[in-house]
Scaffold this motif. Structure first.
Motif, mmCIF file in Angstrom:
data_model
loop_
_atom_site.group_PDB
_atom_site.id
_atom_site.type_symbol
_atom_site.label_atom_id
_atom_site.label_comp_id
_atom_site.label_asym_id
_atom_site.label_seq_id
_atom_site.Cartn_x
_atom_site.Cartn_y
_atom_site.Cartn_z
ATOM 1 N N HIS A 212 0.870 -1.167 0.000
ATOM 2 C CA HIS A 212 0.000 0.000 0.000
ATOM 3 C C HIS A 212 0.911 1.222 0.000
ATOM 4 N N PRO A 213 0.575 2.270 -0.779
ATOM 5 C CA PRO A 213 1.483 3.423 -0.880
ATOM 6 C C PRO A 213 1.584 4.273 0.385
ATOM 7 N N ILE A 214 0.741 4.004 1.374
ATOM 8 C CA ILE A 214 0.922 4.626 2.687
ATOM 9 C C ILE A 214 0.748 3.550 3.750
ATOM 10 N N GLY A 215 1.307 3.807 4.936
ATOM 11 C CA GLY A 215 1.263 2.828 6.010
ATOM 12 C C GLY A 215 -0.096 2.739 6.680
ATOM 13 N N ARG A 216 -0.201 1.815 7.615
ATOM 14 C CA ARG A 216 -1.479 1.547 8.284
ATOM 15 C C ARG A 216 -1.991 2.753 9.059
ATOM 16 N N ALA A 217 -1.113 3.421 9.805
ATOM 17 C CA ALA A 217 -1.558 4.563 10.615
ATOM 18 C C ALA A 217 -2.022 5.717 9.733
ATOM 19 N N ALA A 218 -1.262 5.998 8.676
ATOM 20 C CA ALA A 218 -1.634 7.083 7.771
ATOM 21 C C ALA A 218 -2.940 6.772 7.050
ATOM 22 N N LEU A 219 -3.124 5.515 6.671
ATOM 23 C CA LEU A 219 -4.367 5.120 5.993
ATOM 24 C C LEU A 219 -5.558 5.227 6.940
ATOM 25 N N ALA A 220 -5.372 4.776 8.169
ATOM 26 C CA ALA A 220 -6.455 4.868 9.150
ATOM 27 C C ALA A 220 -6.835 6.329 9.394
ATOM 28 N N ALA A 221 -5.836 7.200 9.497
ATOM 29 C CA ALA A 221 -6.107 8.627 9.700
ATOM 30 C C ALA A 221 -6.871 9.202 8.508
ATOM 31 N N GLN B 129 -8.875 7.665 6.611
ATOM 32 C CA GLN B 129 -10.237 7.120 6.607
ATOM 33 C C GLN B 129 -11.014 7.460 7.874
ATOM 34 N N GLY B 130 -10.392 8.213 8.786
ATOM 35 C CA GLY B 130 -11.070 8.625 10.007
ATOM 36 C C GLY B 130 -11.356 7.484 10.967
ATOM 37 N N ARG B 131 -10.442 6.543 11.037
ATOM 38 C CA ARG B 131 -10.630 5.414 11.957
ATOM 39 C C ARG B 131 -9.332 5.157 12.716
ATOM 40 N N ARG B 132 -9.413 4.269 13.675
ATOM 41 C CA ARG B 132 -8.233 3.871 14.455
ATOM 42 C C ARG B 132 -7.800 2.464 14.048
ATOM 43 N N ILE B 133 -6.507 2.196 14.213
ATOM 44 C CA ILE B 133 -6.020 0.837 14.007
ATOM 45 C C ILE B 133 -6.407 0.005 15.222
ATOM 46 N N THR B 134 -6.947 -1.177 14.965
ATOM 47 C CA THR B 134 -7.317 -2.074 16.060
ATOM 48 C C THR B 134 -6.346 -3.256 16.100
ATOM 49 N N PRO B 135 -6.237 -3.919 17.252
ATOM 50 C CA PRO B 135 -5.294 -5.037 17.359
ATOM 51 C C PRO B 135 -5.588 -6.184 16.397
ATOM 52 N N ASP B 136 -6.850 -6.291 15.933
ATOM 53 C CA ASP B 136 -7.176 -7.393 15.024
ATOM 54 C C ASP B 136 -6.937 -7.042 13.549
ATOM 55 N N ASP B 137 -6.326 -5.894 13.275
ATOM 56 C CA ASP B 137 -6.015 -5.496 11.899
ATOM 57 C C ASP B 137 -5.201 -6.600 11.225
ATOM 58 N N LEU B 138 -5.689 -7.090 10.097
ATOM 59 C CA LEU B 138 -5.003 -8.156 9.360
ATOM 60 C C LEU B 138 -3.574 -7.789 8.992
ATOM 61 N N ARG B 139 -3.333 -6.483 8.796
ATOM 62 C CA ARG B 139 -2.009 -6.056 8.328
ATOM 63 C C ARG B 139 -1.009 -5.834 9.452
ATOM 64 N N ALA B 140 -1.431 -5.974 10.711
ATOM 65 C CA ALA B 140 -0.467 -5.914 11.815
ATOM 66 C C ALA B 140 0.515 -7.071 11.643
ATOM 67 N N ARG C 83 5.504 2.062 7.368
ATOM 68 C CA ARG C 83 5.868 3.449 7.659
ATOM 69 C C ARG C 83 4.778 4.343 7.091
ATOM 70 N N ASP C 84 4.798 5.612 7.462
ATOM 71 C CA ASP C 84 3.785 6.532 6.938
ATOM 72 C C ASP C 84 3.755 6.535 5.417
ATOM 73 N N ASP C 85 4.914 6.399 4.789
ATOM 74 C CA ASP C 85 4.997 6.518 3.329
ATOM 75 C C ASP C 85 4.983 5.176 2.608
ATOM 76 N N ARG C 86 4.742 4.070 3.345
ATOM 77 C CA ARG C 86 4.753 2.779 2.660
ATOM 78 C C ARG C 86 4.352 1.636 3.583
ATOM 79 N N PHE C 87 3.574 0.712 3.009
ATOM 80 C CA PHE C 87 3.340 -0.570 3.643
ATOM 81 C C PHE C 87 3.771 -1.618 2.636
ATOM 82 N N LEU C 88 4.680 -2.503 3.027
ATOM 83 C CA LEU C 88 5.120 -3.561 2.119
ATOM 84 C C LEU C 88 5.510 -4.788 2.925
ATOM 85 N N ALA C 89 4.792 -5.881 2.681
ATOM 86 C CA ALA C 89 5.146 -7.161 3.253
ATOM 87 C C ALA C 89 5.510 -8.084 2.095
#
Length: 199
Positions: free
Chosen positions: A144-153, A155-166, A187-193
């Motif tokens: 994803h071109p932005i990380g989990r925290a940046a994406l959640a922000a 979309q106006g939501r919080r990251i939860t512990p059950d997030d598949l991408r954790a 990272r804010d600028d990238r998610f890559l697994a």
């Protein structure tokens, strides 16, 4: 088509026409993620959930004219947008559901999947299907071109512990689906697994 598939299709159909214009600066992030796949000239690569095909051009550049690039997506409007952008010159566009790909087993060297994991109705089964079409030792990139925290922000939501991408959740999910996770960046600028097909 299941209710899950219908919802995904409706979501992306409504956004297909202006998808690229909403995220105009993502090109370099896609190119960098494709570079991390480690593709070689002549490789065969699947862009699973290709959307408007933004990864197809860097994927084609990586595998060269002798390679094979296939972009598969569930939403006809997204594939039409990819063709209108001329990205069908870089890869074959295929209307297909990643839960049942009309592709031979072990026929690809790698799978690139941008933003796909959040939209999979049955993630373990769907990742197993991606593993089916990849040769043993082949590579999967979940990007994803932005990380989990940046994406959640965004979309106006919080990251939860059950997030598949954790990391622990994703590692376990991949391991149970025929993959071994080899690297993880959020990272804010990238998610890559990155993961390698076992076997």
């Amino acid at each position: 088509m299941s209710d899950d598939h219908t919802r995904v299709q409706e979501f992306f159909t409504a956004r297909a026409a202006d998808w690229d214009s909403r995220f105009p600066d993502d090109g370099p992030a896609y190119a960098a993620a494709v570079a991390d796949l480690g593709l070689r000239r002549g490789d065969r690569v699947l862009d699973a959930g290709c959307g408007t095909g933004r990864a197809l051009t860097p994927l084609r550049a990586a595998v060269g004219p002798a390679g094979v690039v296939v972009g598969a997506d569930l939403t006809p409007a997204m594939l039409r947008a990819a063709a209108q952008a001329g990205r069908d010159r870089d890869g074959l566009l295929l209307l297909a559901d990643v839960s049942a790909l009309p592709l031979r087993s072990a026929s690809f060297d790698a799978v690139f999947a941008a933003g796909l994991i959040a939209h999979l109705p049955r993630p373990a089964d769907n990742l197993r299907e991606l593993a089916r079409v990849v040769r043993p030792g082949g590579v999967l990139a979940l990007f994803h071109p932005i990380g989990r925290a940046a994406l959640a922000a965004r979309q106006g939501r919080r990251i939860t512990p059950d997030d598949l991408r954790a990391e622990p959740n994703l590692r376990a999910l991949l391991t149970g689906s025929g993959w071994h996770m080899t690297s993880y960046a959020d990272r804010d600028d990238r998610f890559l697994a990155l993961a390698v097909k076992e076997g």
